[in-house]
Design a protein around this motif. Structure first.
Motif, mmCIF file in Angstrom:
data_model
loop_
_atom_site.group_PDB
_atom_site.id
_atom_site.type_symbol
_atom_site.label_atom_id
_atom_site.label_comp_id
_atom_site.label_asym_id
_atom_site.label_seq_id
_atom_site.Cartn_x
_atom_site.Cartn_y
_atom_site.Cartn_z
ATOM 1 N N ASN A 1 0.834 -1.194 0.000
ATOM 2 C CA ASN A 1 0.000 0.000 0.000
ATOM 3 C C ASN A 1 0.875 1.253 0.000
ATOM 4 O O ASN A 1 1.862 1.327 0.733
ATOM 5 N N SER B 1 0.051 5.097 0.821
ATOM 6 C CA SER B 1 -1.070 5.922 1.269
ATOM 7 C C SER B 1 -0.573 7.204 1.918
ATOM 8 O O SER B 1 0.504 7.236 2.524
ATOM 9 N N TYR C 1 -2.310 11.481 3.066
ATOM 10 C CA TYR C 1 -3.447 12.396 3.008
ATOM 11 C C TYR C 1 -2.933 13.823 2.973
ATOM 12 O O TYR C 1 -1.851 14.126 3.487
ATOM 13 N N MET D 1 -7.389 1.442 5.022
ATOM 14 C CA MET D 1 -6.117 0.887 4.579
ATOM 15 C C MET D 1 -6.047 -0.632 4.726
ATOM 16 O O MET D 1 -5.150 -1.267 4.161
ATOM 17 N N TRP E 1 -9.653 7.240 -3.462
ATOM 18 C CA TRP E 1 -9.559 8.618 -2.990
ATOM 19 C C TRP E 1 -10.768 8.911 -2.105
ATOM 20 O O TRP E 1 -11.880 8.432 -2.380
ATOM 21 N N TYR F 1 -7.734 11.996 1.208
ATOM 22 C CA TYR F 1 -7.080 10.711 1.445
ATOM 23 C C TYR F 1 -6.787 10.033 0.111
ATOM 24 O O TYR F 1 -7.651 9.989 -0.776
ATOM 25 N N GLN F 2 -5.563 9.501 -0.025
ATOM 26 C CA GLN F 2 -5.150 8.847 -1.267
ATOM 27 C C GLN F 2 -4.441 7.536 -0.926
ATOM 28 O O GLN F 2 -3.558 7.511 -0.077
ATOM 29 N N ARG F 3 -4.838 6.474 -1.592
ATOM 30 C CA ARG F 3 -4.164 5.182 -1.430
ATOM 31 C C ARG F 3 -4.125 4.472 -2.777
ATOM 32 O O ARG F 3 -5.098 4.518 -3.540
ATOM 33 N N CYS G 1 2.860 9.850 -6.714
ATOM 34 C CA CYS G 1 1.767 10.398 -5.908
ATOM 35 C C CYS G 1 1.905 11.912 -5.789
ATOM 36 O O CYS G 1 0.899 12.635 -5.809
#
Length: 547
Positions: A32, A34, A36, A108, A122, A135-137, A148
């Motif tokens: 992952n 991730s 924010y 997550m 998102w 939030y982005q993952r 990113c």
């Protein structure tokens, strides 16, 4: 209904490395990526979603899924139309920020299906009318940390243009086919051969890994993390002492980290894992995708050297490494005969020197990384803070190897070590203090308090005495198995006789490659009974290292 693909492409070498590692641990969440963005100001959710959809169209890497047909793994480019933005209004919660973090931590834990997609998510979380979290993952097979940042900057740019009803500049993102073409050209070029020869000749490639915890364990889905901040002038002062400009602070961080690990382990040469972007062309720098690489960096840290001297060595080593950064870590390990999966070289030091500050139509936002791939042992991430005069330092640790208290102790010790070195940059790094008075007293007084009566007997004799005293008492408990002192002794004696028959005895060594178990205890005792010395070998090591 399954969406029909528009394009089928091979994987980049970096993507294939992630694919192989994920197949070895199918349920693992370590890949992952991730973060924010903490946006201070009001956000129009409808316009924000429009901006995201436009950037999604521009970013091919976000619209892929992985397919495997007839033994070939490829990526298919889709329209991405199945994606939706998660919007949550948490402004009515007692503690909106804490509730947002709870939601992100829970989100997550949801695995991506690489064969279906989307391989990103998102969310826009409203904390108040004037504060939002974006939030982005994504899965690491889609993008790396650098990508990113590219996407986040583009979203901020498009959102600003839409809010202000202004034309937005054309996107600079290139198609994935350009990356694949450049990679194919590189892998068939003399430059690739020179890079291979460079890495095969590096001592770091062949060195035993520096394991701070003294043992290994698989990476956990979510590493432990502790954060602190350090005045940037503290680090740039070392650059000045070394005759370098303030912009050389990433090298100073590497020098300080290397010196810390050297002091911690008593070594005068340490090998770190250094993440690099592997972006050396304009196409690389303008195309979101998974390209990042991790390469070993060996640093000489003589105890009598000053930190400026260590920095000079680091600067030269990093320059040489960056000239060969496109050579994949997977190829490096394959060339050394190491099978698939991740192979650590030592603790990781990740320097994020690019700017993460974002602007959404005049509203400032700061990015906060949360996870960024596997942490095998200990990892340090250093990045510019939202306060331009500070650096943010994140210590990450594998929870299978460290407790939270141990990680906090590392962070505190690291800060103390830096402060002592920067107060007097000319002092030898081997003399810079890193312990507080309590730790010093523990090591010099408590642990050295050895004034006690020791019986004149060796371990086998002492164990035999205990067997005679309490033969039926429990000696070993493991995984539901209980063995008495008599049982342990009898089994160890049988194994010892077998070992003696194989020439084990005084001045000889017996390798023991067993997992933690009751059998391991018996084996170690048996070796000692023969008069030989045992050599413990971690069975989780790669086969070539064990050999």
């Amino acid at each position: 209904m399954t969406e029909a693909p528009s394009t089928s492409l091979p994987l980049l070498a970096a993507q294939m490395g992630v694919w192989v590692a994920q197949q070895l641990e199918p349920a693992s969440l370590v890949f992952n990526v991730s973060q924010y963005a903490d946006i201070v100001g009001s956000i129009d959710a409808g316009v924000f979603e429009r901006a995201l959809r436009q950037v999604l169209i521009e970013t091919e890497a976000l619209r892929i899924r992985i397919v495997e047909r007839e033994g070939e793994v490829r990526q298919e480019l889709t329209s991405g139309s199945g994606w939706t933005l998660t919007c949550l209004d948490l402004s009515g919660e007692a503690d909106p920020a804490e509730r947002a973090h709870e939601w992100m931590r829970e989100e997550m834990t949801r695995p991506f299906d690489l064969t279906q997609g989307p391989l990103f998510t998102w969310g826009l979380l409203k904390l108040s009318d004037h504060r939002y979290f974006w939030y982005q993952r994504c899965h690491h097979i889609v993008m790396d940390g650098y990508s990113c940042g590219l996407v986040a900057q583009r979203v901020a740019e498009v959102y600003t243009a839409l809010i202000r009803c202004e034309p937005c500049r054309d996107p600079s993102f290139r198609p994935l086919t350009r990356l694949l073409e450049e990679e194919q050209e590189y892998r068939g070029s003399p430059r690739h051969d020179r890079d291979r020869d460079f890495w095969s000749s590096q001592p770091a490639a062949h060195a035993e890994p520096l394991l701070l915890a003294g043992r290994t364990a698989p990476s956990a889905d979510f590493p432990l993390r502790q954060t602190t901040r350090l005045a940037k002038d503290t680090v740039t002062g070392i650059c000045t002492a070394a005759g370098l400009g303030r912009s050389a602070w990433p090298g100073a961080v590497l020098a300080l980290s290397s010196a810390y690990f050297a002091r911690l382990t008593g070594q005068d040469t340490v090998t770190l894992e250094l993440p690099v972007t592997s972006r050396v062309t304009a196409v690389h720098r303008h195309t979101p995708a998974m390209l990042s690489n991790i390469l070993p960096l060996t640093v000489a840290v003589p105890p009598q050297a000053g930190i400026a001297e260590v920095l000079a060595d680091v600067s030269g080593s990093v320059r040489r490494l960056l000239l060969h950064q496109r050579y994949r870590q997977e190829d490096l390990h394959s060339g050394l005969g190491r099978a698939g999966g991740h192979h650590t070289s030592g603790p990781m030091v990740n320097i994020l020197s690019f700017d993460y500050d974002l602007d959404f139509a005049g509203h400032h936002a700061s990015a906060h990384p949360m996870t960024n791939g596997p942490v095998e042992d200990l990892a340090i991430t250093v990045a510019p803070d939202s306060d331009p005069g500070m650096l943010r330092i994140d210590f990450h640790a594998n929870p299978a190897l460290y407790t939270r208290e141990e990680l906090t102790a590392h962070l505190t010790r690291f800060q103390r070590f830096i402060n002592n070195l920067t107060t007097d940059p000319d002092q030898p790094v081997g003399r810079a203090g890193m312990m507080d008075p309590a730790e010093r007293a523990l090591m010099l007084e408590d642990w050295n308090d050895t004034s006690r009566d020791i019986p004149e007997a060796v371990l086998p004799e002492l164990f035999e005495e205990q067997v005679a005293q309490t033969p039926d008492a429990t000696a070993v408990v493991f995984d539901g198995i209980e063995l008495s002192y008599r049982e342990v002794n009898e089994r160890a004696n049988r194994l010892a006789r077998l070992l003696v028959g194989q020439s084990a005895g005084p001045e000889r060594f017996v390798a023991v490659a067993l997992p933690r178990s009751a059998d391991l205890v018996i084996a170690l005792l048996a070796v000692v009974k023969t008069g030989a010395a045992y050599v413990p070998i971690d069975p989780d090591y790669p086969a070539d290292r064990i050999a």
